[in-house]
Design an enzyme around this catalytic site. Structure first.
Site, PDB file in Angstrom:
ATOM      1  N   TYR A  47     -41.191 -19.711 -10.525  1.00  0.00           N
ATOM      2  CA  TYR A  47     -40.394 -20.477 -11.501  1.00  0.00           C
ATOM      3  C   TYR A  47     -41.238 -21.618 -12.029  1.00  0.00           C
ATOM      4  CZ  TYR A  47     -35.659 -19.170 -12.556  1.00  0.00           C
ATOM      5  OH  TYR A  47     -34.581 -18.562 -13.110  1.00  0.00           O
ATOM      6  N   GLU A  49     -40.198 -23.767 -15.038  1.00  0.00           N
ATOM      7  CA  GLU A  49     -39.535 -24.386 -16.204  1.00  0.00           C
ATOM      8  C   GLU A  49     -40.286 -25.646 -16.601  1.00  0.00           C
ATOM      9  OE1 GLU A  49     -35.437 -24.838 -15.118  1.00  0.00           O
ATOM     10  OE2 GLU A  49     -34.988 -22.747 -15.582  1.00  0.00           O
ATOM     11  N   ASP A 193     -43.078 -15.014 -40.203  1.00  0.00           N
ATOM     12  CA  ASP A 193     -42.954 -14.174 -39.004  1.00  0.00           C
ATOM     13  C   ASP A 193     -43.951 -13.036 -39.187  1.00  0.00           C
ATOM     14  OD1 ASP A 193     -42.318 -12.255 -37.150  1.00  0.00           O
ATOM     15  OD2 ASP A 193     -40.149 -12.429 -37.407  1.00  0.00           O
ATOM     16  N   THR A 219     -44.733 -11.568 -32.519  1.00  0.00           N
ATOM     17  CA  THR A 219     -44.697 -10.904 -31.220  1.00  0.00           C
ATOM     18  C   THR A 219     -46.146 -10.746 -30.772  1.00  0.00           C
ATOM     19  OG1 THR A 219     -44.728  -8.752 -32.306  1.00  0.00           O
ATOM     20  CG2 THR A 219     -42.571  -9.609 -31.641  1.00  0.00           C
ATOM     21  N   LYS A 222     -47.560  -5.869 -30.831  1.00  0.00           N
ATOM     22  CA  LYS A 222     -47.737  -4.891 -31.925  1.00  0.00           C
ATOM     23  C   LYS A 222     -49.237  -4.807 -32.227  1.00  0.00           C
ATOM     24  CE  LYS A 222     -43.042  -5.510 -33.652  1.00  0.00           C
ATOM     25  NZ  LYS A 222     -42.427  -6.814 -33.318  1.00  0.00           N
ATOM     26  N   ARG A 228     -45.437  -7.303 -24.089  1.00  0.00           N
ATOM     27  CA  ARG A 228     -44.257  -7.602 -24.912  1.00  0.00           C
ATOM     28  C   ARG A 228     -43.946  -9.082 -24.808  1.00  0.00           C
ATOM     29  NH1 ARG A 228     -42.234  -2.863 -26.408  1.00  0.00           N
ATOM     30  NH2 ARG A 228     -40.672  -3.973 -27.605  1.00  0.00           N
TER      31      ARG A 228
HETATM   32  N1  DSN Z   1     -38.093  -3.629 -33.516  1.00  0.00           N
HETATM   33  C1  DSN Z   1     -39.274  -4.131 -34.170  1.00  0.00           C
HETATM   34  C2  DSN Z   1     -39.859  -3.127 -35.078  1.00  0.00           C
HETATM   35  O1  DSN Z   1     -39.832  -1.959 -34.724  1.00  0.00           O
HETATM   36  O2  DSN Z   1     -40.379  -3.463 -36.120  1.00  0.00           O
HETATM   37  C3  DSN Z   1     -39.015  -5.377 -34.871  1.00  0.00           C
HETATM   38  O3  DSN Z   1     -38.431  -6.269 -33.983  1.00  0.00           O
END
Ligand code: DSN
Length: 425
Positions: A47, A49, A193, A219, A222, A228
């Protein structure tokens, strides 16, 4: 304790599925083995925080070092002056930005979900459309490109507090400078974003949003090819620019407000094992190998798009600048749902996707979204994109023919043996 063979057997089956199929979901990728391994390590037990040096628990001296390295590496990747690596996901990162910058009922302006936008950019089904008053811009019907005139006109008419750019199904680059100009005119903040194209932006292959947009979220799983998770970044911190105050009514810098919004605003304990994996991935992104990878993504994407166009497929905007393409299947007499199911049964994985001005429901859709980050990680090059389109075309043109599906499964599985995944596992 007995090993949980039920779950580990399923994990093994998932590994086989990932190894043997063609992965074209634009938002998925395969992390390196060391990034994967970092996720299954003992910081998971901790933990922490708070932030490095300012935690609410003892025993944080090691995770402090891990998190500090993750922050420093991320800042280097994007030439940012400040970063927060704690968001559990991109949606959490966006939630924190909204919490830091907006009050309930404030107006926001984002790309419509049905035009390629994202749920967290104001969709009625999401907190962003329930708590805030959402307005949208779209893409132009004739070109498939973002309708900047509509964005500007809506910004001038509605005077939103925040303009959001970024998408989950848009294959072209963004004019961040133009968006910032209208934002300055109406007194709005700009949030970019970059969850989808972040890895390409990191390597200078697409326009850089950090100079023009006040806040940038992403994110990490990707095109960044990490675990993730989510991140928030600033290149230029700013103070009291929009009269935004902390929960006690004090004026703070935007970086301090964002830190407060992530914790304690929307999250509790950070996932330090995932932050360790983020640090590993950011280290990889700083390498020359990743530059080669990012360039190959664009080459593969453009080679695949050209092959689809050559075969008469209708690509929105007629091509791609990034890692994905959106295909309208109406001229092929197929729905997105039918296409996804047929390809899935042939071990080719992608998702159905609404196309701009779609006449079908989001559960059916007229299109598919195709992305190449994962197959590029497997080592594929331009010629392999032609092979993939060839297999896809055969399935799509014979979607109900079980013999074609069965033959394609064999072909796909054989093809994927050339591109091993996690041979050490
Ligand atoms: N679910 C993601 C995507 O496939 O683009 C976006 O959050």
């Amino acid at each position: 304790m007995q090993r949980d063979s039920q779950i580990f057997n399923l994990i093994d089956k998932e590994l086989d599925r990932q190894r043997n199929g063609i992965e074209l979901i634009a938002s998925e990728n395969f992390t390196s083995l060391q990034t994967l391994q970092a996720m299954g390590t003992v910081p998971a037990n901790k933990y922490a925080e708070g932030y490095p040096g300012k935690r609410y628990y003892g025993g944080c001296e090691i995770v402090d070092q891990i998190e500090t390295i993750a922050i420093d590496r991320l800042k280097k990747v994007f030439n940012a002056s400040w970063a927060n690596v704690q968001p559990h996901s991109g949606a959490q990162a966006n939630t924190a930005v909204f919490l830091a910058c907006l009050k309930p009922g404030d107006k926001i302006l984002g790309l419509d979900l049905s035009m390629g936008g994202h749920l967290t950019h104001g969709s009625a089904a999401n907190f962003s459309g329930k708590i805030y008053q959402a307005f949208f811009y779209g893409v132009k019907k004739d070109t498939g490109l973002v309708d900047y005139e509509q964005l500007e006109a809506t910004a001038r008419a509605e005077k939103p507090k925040m303009i959001i750019c970024g998408a989950s199904a848009y294959s072209r680059d963004w004019d961040y400078q133009r968006i910032r100009a209208v934002a300055d005119e109406v007194g709005a903040l700009v949030l970019a974003d970059i969850a989808h194209p972040a890895g390409l932006i990191a390597k200078g292959l697409l326009n850089d949003p950090l100079d023009h947009c006040h806040i940038v979220t992403s994110t990490t799983h990707k095109t960044l090819r990490g675990p993730r998770g989510g991140i928030i970044m600033l290149r230029h911190d700013f103070e009291n620019h929009f009269g935004i105050k902390d929960p006690k009514g004090n004026t703070r810098t935007m970086s301090a407000l964002l830190d407060l919004a992530v914790f304690p605003g929307v999250q509790g304990g950070p996932l330090e094992h995932v932050i360790a994996a983020k640090a590993v991935a950011f280290g990889e992104i700083l390498s020359e190998d990743f530059s080669i990878y990012a360039k190959q993504i664009v080459n593969n994407s453009q080679a695949m798009a050209a092959e689809f166009v050559r075969r008469g497929y209708d690509l929105i905007s007629n091509g791609t600048d990034n890692h994905l393409m959106l295909i309208d299947l109406r001229n092929k007499n197929l729905t997105g749902k039918k296409a996804q199911e047929a390809l899935d049964s042939a071990h080719i994985t992608l998702n159905k996707n609404a196309v701009p001005f779609d006449d079908k429901s989001p559960f059916v859709t007229s299109g598919i979204r195709v992305g190449v980050p994962a197959v590029t990680t497997r080592g594929m090059k331009e010629a392999d994109m032609q092979s993939i389109v060839d297999m896809m075309d055969r399935v799509l043109m014979n979607a109900d023919d079980q013999k074609v599906i069965a033959d394609t499964i064999q072909q796909v599985n054989e093809f994927m043996k050339r591109f091993p995944l996690y041979p050490e596992l």
